[in-house]
Design a protein around this motif. Structure first.
Motif, PDB file in Angstrom:
ATOM      1  N   LYS A 166      22.549  26.649 -24.115  1.00  0.00           N
ATOM      2  CA  LYS A 166      21.051  27.085 -23.837  1.00  0.00           C
ATOM      3  C   LYS A 166      20.172  26.435 -24.428  1.00  0.00           C
ATOM      4  O   LYS A 166      18.818  26.219 -24.274  1.00  0.00           O
ATOM      5  CB  LYS A 166      20.760  28.690 -24.287  1.00  0.00           C
ATOM      6  CG  LYS A 166      21.073  28.769 -25.651  1.00  0.00           C
ATOM      7  CD  LYS A 166      20.360  30.163 -26.018  1.00  0.00           C
ATOM      8  CE  LYS A 166      20.429  30.640 -27.465  1.00  0.00           C
ATOM      9  NZ  LYS A 166      20.109  31.984 -27.772  1.00  0.00           N
TER      10      LYS A 166
ATOM     11  N   GLU B 275      21.825  41.353 -25.269  1.00  0.00           N
ATOM     12  CA  GLU B 275      20.632  40.875 -26.245  1.00  0.00           C
ATOM     13  C   GLU B 275      19.461  42.059 -26.376  1.00  0.00           C
ATOM     14  O   GLU B 275      19.054  42.397 -27.425  1.00  0.00           O
ATOM     15  CB  GLU B 275      19.992  39.522 -25.795  1.00  0.00           C
ATOM     16  CG  GLU B 275      20.713  38.405 -25.635  1.00  0.00           C
ATOM     17  CD  GLU B 275      21.289  37.956 -27.294  1.00  0.00           C
ATOM     18  OE1 GLU B 275      20.887  38.731 -27.896  1.00  0.00           O
ATOM     19  OE2 GLU B 275      22.110  37.318 -27.177  1.00  0.00           O
TER      20      GLU B 275
ATOM     21  N   ALA C 271      15.768  31.649 -18.203  1.00  0.00           N
ATOM     22  CA  ALA C 271      15.395  32.206 -19.318  1.00  0.00           C
ATOM     23  C   ALA C 271      15.047  33.717 -19.355  1.00  0.00           C
ATOM     24  O   ALA C 271      15.655  34.606 -19.925  1.00  0.00           O
ATOM     25  CB  ALA C 271      14.219  31.402 -19.986  1.00  0.00           C
TER      26      ALA C 271
ATOM     27  N   ILE D 220      15.674  25.547 -24.470  1.00  0.00           N
ATOM     28  CA  ILE D 220      14.566  26.008 -25.477  1.00  0.00           C
ATOM     29  C   ILE D 220      14.186  24.915 -26.202  1.00  0.00           C
ATOM     30  O   ILE D 220      13.499  24.879 -27.356  1.00  0.00           O
ATOM     31  CB  ILE D 220      15.144  27.119 -26.349  1.00  0.00           C
ATOM     32  CG1 ILE D 220      16.382  26.675 -27.111  1.00  0.00           C
ATOM     33  CG2 ILE D 220      15.330  28.241 -25.551  1.00  0.00           C
ATOM     34  CD1 ILE D 220      17.256  27.676 -27.897  1.00  0.00           C
TER      35      ILE D 220
ATOM     36  N   GLU E  28      15.938  35.266 -22.880  1.00  0.00           N
ATOM     37  CA  GLU E  28      15.619  34.122 -23.482  1.00  0.00           C
ATOM     38  C   GLU E  28      14.195  33.902 -23.590  1.00  0.00           C
ATOM     39  O   GLU E  28      13.520  33.791 -22.367  1.00  0.00           O
ATOM     40  CB  GLU E  28      16.623  33.003 -23.276  1.00  0.00           C
ATOM     41  CG  GLU E  28      16.370  31.941 -24.308  1.00  0.00           C
ATOM     42  CD  GLU E  28      17.102  32.139 -25.618  1.00  0.00           C
ATOM     43  OE1 GLU E  28      16.460  31.804 -26.715  1.00  0.00           O
ATOM     44  OE2 GLU E  28      17.985  33.031 -25.703  1.00  0.00           O
TER      45      GLU E  28
END
Length: 263
Positions: A40, A195, A132, A44, A137
């Motif tokens: 990932k 998450e 995302a 980012i 995310e």
């Protein structure tokens, strides 16, 4: 408690699909959590922190140029994340570069059944944002000051004291324990759900700790309880890396009336 905007009334269930430029994107499941954690990083990167030659390219072009010149592995990361999100085989993705400039990406060609889809650097931000969002995310805000972000991270790290040794297996086992389920059951969750539950557990425990601390004699938060609710996050105001002039004056004894403002 106030409602700031319409976004605060929206509920995200974490199992939605998104269609982007002719491809369907799916939430990634916890069966691929280790791969997600590994790859990932391609989503980012804070582009404003890159050398100037890459900072003003389209995001995907910058990652490809970095990989071409410095062998960063970003292109592999991008294709791996795209494969996980589309549920297509890794081999379905093929890089196409300009013949006269091998280091300049033209597009990523995707063999989706009998259909060929081109992911260009111009449309990749849509994939980046959708992937995302589907997996919970948060993308970096390019408008933020990178030096201030780094200072915040250093301060928060120092406040935590003893550092913990991150281990994905321990994390999954801990969330399973807190949710009273087995690790095998979590394997079928989406990463978004995992998450989200992890954040809820952290918020609830921090709220309990802070609530107990507030009942202690002579205890007072300098800038308010950082975890005032078990179900809502505190509104973030300012940066922990910045200090108001009044706070600075009280802490150091410098300033105040020593520097009167002329009017």
């Amino acid at each position: 408690m106030g409602i700031s905007d319409n976004n605060s009334l929206q509920i995200v269930w974490g199992n939605e699909e998104k269609s982007v430029c002719g491809l369907t994107l799916y939430p990634i499941t916890m069966a691929h959590y280790s791969e997600w954690l590994t790859h990932k990083r391609a989503l980012i990167v804070r582009q404003s922190t890159l050398p100037a030659v890459y900072a003003f390219m389209p995001y995907l072009s910058a990652l490809h140029a970095l990989d071409f010149e410095r062998h960063t592995g970003f292109v592999f990361d991008v294709i791996k994340i795209l494969a996980l999100s589309t549920r297509l085989p890794f081999e379905a993705f093929d890089l196409r570069v300009f013949s006269e400039e091998k280091g300049k990406l033209a597009y990523i060609n995707v063999a989706n059944g009998e259909k060929q889809v081109q992911i260009t650097p111009e449309c990749f931000p849509q994939f980046r944002e959708a992937i995302a969002a589907l997996n919970g995310e948060k993308l970096p805000d390019e408008g933020d000051n990178p030096e201030l972000i780094a200072a915040e991270q250093d301060i928060l790290s120092a406040r935590r004291g003893v550092q913990v040794d991150f281990n994905a297996n321990t994390l999954v086992a801990s969330v399973a324990h807190q949710c009273n389920v087995s690790k095998r059951q979590i394997k079928d969750w989406t990463i978004f759900e995992f998450e989200e539950r992890r954040a809820c557990i952290e918020r609830d425990k921090n709220h309990l700790i802070c609530a107990i601390a507030e009942k202690m004699p002579m205890f007072k938060w300098a800038k308010g309880n950082p975890y005032p609710s078990w179900c809502f996050d505190a509104t973030k105001t300012g940066s922990v890396a910045l200090e108001s002039f009044n706070d600075f004056s009280q802490r150091t004894g410098i300033g105040g009336s020593q520097f009167p403002v002329q009017t």
